[in-house]
Design an enzyme around this catalytic site. Sequence first.
Site, PDB file in Angstrom:
ATOM      1  N   PHE A  96       0.809  -1.225   0.000  1.00 31.86           N
ATOM      2  CA  PHE A  96       0.000   0.000   0.000  1.00 31.86           C
ATOM      3  C   PHE A  96       0.835   1.265   0.000  1.00 31.86           C
ATOM      4  O   PHE A  96       0.369   2.324  -0.388  1.00 31.86           O
ATOM      5  CB  PHE A  96      -0.948   0.007   1.212  1.00 31.86           C
ATOM      6  CG  PHE A  96      -0.310   0.434   2.514  1.00 31.86           C
ATOM      7  CD1 PHE A  96      -0.114   1.780   2.799  1.00 31.86           C
ATOM      8  CD2 PHE A  96       0.113  -0.505   3.447  1.00 31.86           C
ATOM      9  CE1 PHE A  96       0.491   2.176   3.987  1.00 31.86           C
ATOM     10  CE2 PHE A  96       0.724  -0.114   4.633  1.00 31.86           C
ATOM     11  CZ  PHE A  96       0.905   1.234   4.896  1.00 31.86           C
TER      12      PHE A  96
ATOM     13  N   LYS B 121      -0.895  -7.003  -9.300  1.00 28.76           N
ATOM     14  CA  LYS B 121      -1.907  -7.099  -8.232  1.00 28.76           C
ATOM     15  C   LYS B 121      -1.546  -6.028  -7.201  1.00 28.76           C
ATOM     16  O   LYS B 121      -0.670  -6.215  -6.359  1.00 28.76           O
ATOM     17  CB  LYS B 121      -1.863  -8.499  -7.599  1.00 28.76           C
ATOM     18  CG  LYS B 121      -3.153  -8.970  -6.967  1.00 28.76           C
ATOM     19  CD  LYS B 121      -3.705  -8.096  -5.887  1.00 28.76           C
ATOM     20  CE  LYS B 121      -2.993  -8.243  -4.566  1.00 28.76           C
ATOM     21  NZ  LYS B 121      -3.469  -7.241  -3.537  1.00 28.76           N
TER      22      LYS B 121
ATOM     23  N   GLU C  48      -4.953  -3.658  -2.007  1.00 29.50           N
ATOM     24  CA  GLU C  48      -6.401  -3.386  -1.994  1.00 29.50           C
ATOM     25  C   GLU C  48      -6.731  -2.099  -1.242  1.00 29.50           C
ATOM     26  O   GLU C  48      -7.847  -1.609  -1.301  1.00 29.50           O
ATOM     27  CB  GLU C  48      -7.167  -4.575  -1.404  1.00 29.50           C
ATOM     28  CG  GLU C  48      -6.849  -4.921   0.046  1.00 29.50           C
ATOM     29  CD  GLU C  48      -5.613  -5.808   0.213  1.00 29.50           C
ATOM     30  OE1 GLU C  48      -4.614  -5.624  -0.509  1.00 29.50           O
ATOM     31  OE2 GLU C  48      -5.651  -6.684   1.107  1.00 29.50           O
TER      32      GLU C  48
ATOM     33  N   CYS D 213       9.335   1.865   3.560  1.00 27.35           N
ATOM     34  CA  CYS D 213      10.230   0.768   3.925  1.00 27.35           C
ATOM     35  C   CYS D 213      11.642   1.271   4.165  1.00 27.35           C
ATOM     36  O   CYS D 213      12.464   0.576   4.733  1.00 27.35           O
ATOM     37  CB  CYS D 213      10.256  -0.276   2.838  1.00 27.35           C
ATOM     38  SG  CYS D 213      10.887   0.396   1.313  1.00 27.35           S
TER      39      CYS D 213
ATOM     40  N   GLU E 141       8.633  -4.114  13.528  1.00 28.36           N
ATOM     41  CA  GLU E 141       8.427  -3.056  12.535  1.00 28.36           C
ATOM     42  C   GLU E 141       7.098  -2.382  12.854  1.00 28.36           C
ATOM     43  O   GLU E 141       6.064  -3.042  12.893  1.00 28.36           O
ATOM     44  CB  GLU E 141       8.378  -3.634  11.115  1.00 28.36           C
ATOM     45  CG  GLU E 141       8.214  -2.529  10.075  1.00 28.36           C
ATOM     46  CD  GLU E 141       8.048  -3.041   8.639  1.00 28.36           C
ATOM     47  OE1 GLU E 141       7.427  -4.107   8.446  1.00 28.36           O
ATOM     48  OE2 GLU E 141       8.517  -2.353   7.720  1.00 28.36           O
TER      49      GLU E 141
ATOM     50  N   SER F 207       5.166  -6.950   3.481  1.00 22.33           N
ATOM     51  CA  SER F 207       5.688  -7.276   4.808  1.00 22.33           C
ATOM     52  C   SER F 207       6.456  -8.605   4.766  1.00 22.33           C
ATOM     53  O   SER F 207       6.230  -9.444   3.884  1.00 22.33           O
ATOM     54  CB  SER F 207       4.522  -7.372   5.791  1.00 22.33           C
ATOM     55  OG  SER F 207       3.630  -8.365   5.346  1.00 22.33           O
TER      56      SER F 207
HETATM   57  P1  NAD Z   1       1.380  -6.623   3.029  1.00 22.38           P
HETATM   58  O1  NAD Z   1       2.405  -7.683   3.130  1.00 22.38           O
HETATM   59  O2  NAD Z   1       0.242  -6.644   3.974  1.00 22.38           O
HETATM   60  O3  NAD Z   1       0.725  -6.623   1.555  1.00 22.38           O
HETATM   61  C1  NAD Z   1       1.518  -6.624   0.386  1.00 22.38           C
HETATM   62  C2  NAD Z   1       0.733  -7.298  -0.744  1.00 22.38           C
HETATM   63  O4  NAD Z   1       0.481  -8.660  -0.384  1.00 22.38           O
HETATM   64  C3  NAD Z   1      -0.621  -6.650  -1.004  1.00 22.38           C
HETATM   65  O5  NAD Z   1      -0.842  -6.642  -2.399  1.00 22.38           O
HETATM   66  C4  NAD Z   1      -1.599  -7.578  -0.277  1.00 22.38           C
HETATM   67  O6  NAD Z   1      -2.864  -7.618  -0.900  1.00 22.38           O
HETATM   68  C5  NAD Z   1      -0.927  -8.927  -0.375  1.00 22.38           C
HETATM   69  N1  NAD Z   1      -1.193  -9.802   0.792  1.00 22.38           N
HETATM   70  C6  NAD Z   1      -1.430  -9.397   2.070  1.00 22.38           C
HETATM   71  N2  NAD Z   1      -1.586 -10.480   2.868  1.00 22.38           N
HETATM   72  C7  NAD Z   1      -1.431 -11.567   2.090  1.00 22.38           C
HETATM   73  C8  NAD Z   1      -1.454 -12.971   2.338  1.00 22.38           C
HETATM   74  N3  NAD Z   1      -1.673 -13.457   3.551  1.00 22.38           N
HETATM   75  N4  NAD Z   1      -1.245 -13.811   1.299  1.00 22.38           N
HETATM   76  C9  NAD Z   1      -1.011 -13.335   0.071  1.00 22.38           C
HETATM   77  N5  NAD Z   1      -0.966 -12.008  -0.226  1.00 22.38           N
HETATM   78  C10 NAD Z   1      -1.168 -11.145   0.767  1.00 22.38           C
HETATM   79  O7  NAD Z   1       2.169  -5.225   3.098  1.00 22.38           O
HETATM   80  P2  NAD Z   1       1.550  -3.768   3.176  1.00 22.38           P
HETATM   81  O8  NAD Z   1       0.967  -3.565   4.536  1.00 22.38           O
HETATM   82  O9  NAD Z   1       0.723  -3.481   1.987  1.00 22.38           O
HETATM   83  O10 NAD Z   1       2.890  -2.901   3.017  1.00 22.38           O
HETATM   84  C11 NAD Z   1       3.708  -2.539   4.098  1.00 22.38           C
HETATM   85  C12 NAD Z   1       4.874  -3.511   4.233  1.00 22.38           C
HETATM   86  O11 NAD Z   1       5.636  -3.530   3.022  1.00 22.38           O
HETATM   87  C13 NAD Z   1       5.868  -3.089   5.306  1.00 22.38           C
HETATM   88  O12 NAD Z   1       6.273  -4.232   6.006  1.00 22.38           O
HETATM   89  C14 NAD Z   1       7.026  -2.496   4.526  1.00 22.38           C
HETATM   90  O13 NAD Z   1       8.280  -2.534   5.170  1.00 22.38           O
HETATM   91  C15 NAD Z   1       7.016  -3.345   3.309  1.00 22.38           C
HETATM   92  N6  NAD Z   1       7.674  -2.701   2.185  1.00 22.38           N
HETATM   93  C16 NAD Z   1       8.910  -3.150   1.837  1.00 22.38           C
HETATM   94  C17 NAD Z   1       9.573  -2.548   0.798  1.00 22.38           C
HETATM   95  C18 NAD Z   1      10.944  -3.005   0.413  1.00 22.38           C
HETATM   96  O14 NAD Z   1      11.444  -2.525  -0.583  1.00 22.38           O
HETATM   97  N7  NAD Z   1      11.569  -3.917   1.124  1.00 22.38           N
HETATM   98  C19 NAD Z   1       8.982  -1.490   0.091  1.00 22.38           C
HETATM   99  C20 NAD Z   1       7.700  -1.077   0.466  1.00 22.38           C
HETATM  100  C21 NAD Z   1       7.055  -1.703   1.518  1.00 22.38           C
END
Ligand code: NAD
Length: 501
Positions: free
Chosen positions: A153, A177, A180, A285, A385, A230
């Site tokens: 997000f 994808k 959401e 991040c 985090e 994450s």
């Molecule tokens: P998230 O892991 O909740 O979601 C990321 C994606 O995975 C979304 O498209 C979501 O719909 C999908 N998703 C969520 N739960 C899922 C599951 N159980 N099974 C399959 N798909 C699933 O992350 P977020 O809250 O959208 O983003 C924040 C996180 O992203 C933080 O931890 C941040 O550090 C990390 N991040 C990392 C980087 C990097 O470059 N390392 C960059 C940006 C964000």
Amino acid sequence: MTAGLPTVGHWRNGGPWPGGADRYGDVHDPATGRVAAQVAFASGEEVSAVLADAVEAGREWAATSLARRTAVLFGFREALVRRRKDIAAVITSEHGKVLDDALGEVQRGLEVAEFACGAPHLLKGSFSDGVSGGVDVYSMRQPLGVVAVISPFNFPAMVPLWFVPIAVACGNAVVLKPSEKDPSASLLIGECWAEAGLPAGVFNVVQGDRVAVDALLEHPAVSAVSFVGSTPVARHVYESGTRHGKRVQALGGAKNHMVVLPDADLESAADAAVSAGFGSAGERCMAISVVVAVDPVADSLVPSIAARIEGLRTGDGRRACDMGPLVTGAHRDKVRAYVDVGVAEGADLVTDGRSVVPDGEDDGFWLGPTLFDRVRPGMSIYDEEIFGPVLSVVRVASYDDALALVNANPYGNGTAIFTGDGGAARRFQREVEVGMVGVNVPIPVPMAYYSFGGWKSSLFGDTHAHGVEGIHFFTRGKVVTARWPDPSTRHGVDLGFPQHD
Ligand code: NAD
């Protein structure tokens, strides 16, 4: 579906596609707290249908000349420039980050599109003439087919743009994808591709949740997956994707430390800590979440940081504030709970963001910048985090203690050192176990022509995003050994393993 609310759908066959969802998610305006739209959640069957189009379109796109593909990339870059303000406005309305910051995000994504315009150079192979009698050897890189991009997000435009332009330039079809929570920027990216003349089906968007993600991970038509999110989900994506035979790069969470040595310019260090800790409400991040103050720095650094926080205006990102709301009410509550726990665990609360008076509507997802001093490993605000506007100061006695602290952390995304000593900085950049390092630069996000990625629990897989590693991720190498018939080099039958002479 709630009557009267707009719906956000998919992008298929070069245009918007409503699909036939029976599940929807709420999309909020974080600055008002209201549900602004509902996003369709794709079913497994819908994902398969989009993938079938992508396979077909990808085959033709892979056979399209590099000259034509590059022309489309230049057109995409122009379209992004034209639409950047529209994209930024949509990001602010769904994510909450302030408009200027949203524009900056689009700019960083645009730079990857510019890098991808150099595909003709980047895809060049090598050629060795006459490696053996009448034999030449040359290499080429070929597209993978259909690749999936799954994004978080916090950067609804930049993170998709880390991957999509390079994947497309390399001759692949893409299914994106998005998160959401803020799905609409992806559709504006689709419009940019359409304006650029990308053939229908080469770029696609399926909206949804884990059902869509798992469908992409398990489908045999997907050759590679680029994921950002994450750490627990990144691990799942890596394990499931590789188990299903795919190439996977899965970028995970972070806990970024900024080390401040006693010889640092403390005014710059305080500016940097506040900018990197609270920009985008800490939902980056690469945000700094821990300042490691080497004795005796903390006694003057902490008041300097606190004074700067006093000057920050938290509010609606459309009102020229410094910091916007958090993305959802649930996330705000989770981050707020960390502040409660930090107090209960004995850290010194220097600035309490729970009492912020925002320049915005009462029901927005507000939490002001929060500063803790005397934080220690073992406290949850240090160990986990938080992904919000909570900055912790850990006091240590020496450079060695600072380095040991950073290296003991399970994450290894970004870090920075603030010092006036070139030798100390050089030591740190060699000794620290982190993928991206800043020297007097708090958020060392590499330019598009370098590659972005962390170490340890911040990245599963071994290829970083964009730059030359991006070109490699989205292509397969092939080496050709060729001999054209020439009677003078005829060898006759020889069952021995070829030896070169
Ligand atoms: P998230 O892991 O909740 O979601 C990321 C994606 O995975 C979304 O498209 C979501 O719909 C999908 N998703 C969520 N739960 C899922 C599951 N159980 N099974 C399959 N798909 C699933 O992350 P977020 O809250 O959208 O983003 C924040 C996180 O992203 C933080 O931890 C941040 O550090 C990390 N991040 C990392 C980087 C990097 O470059 N390392 C960059 C940006 C964000």
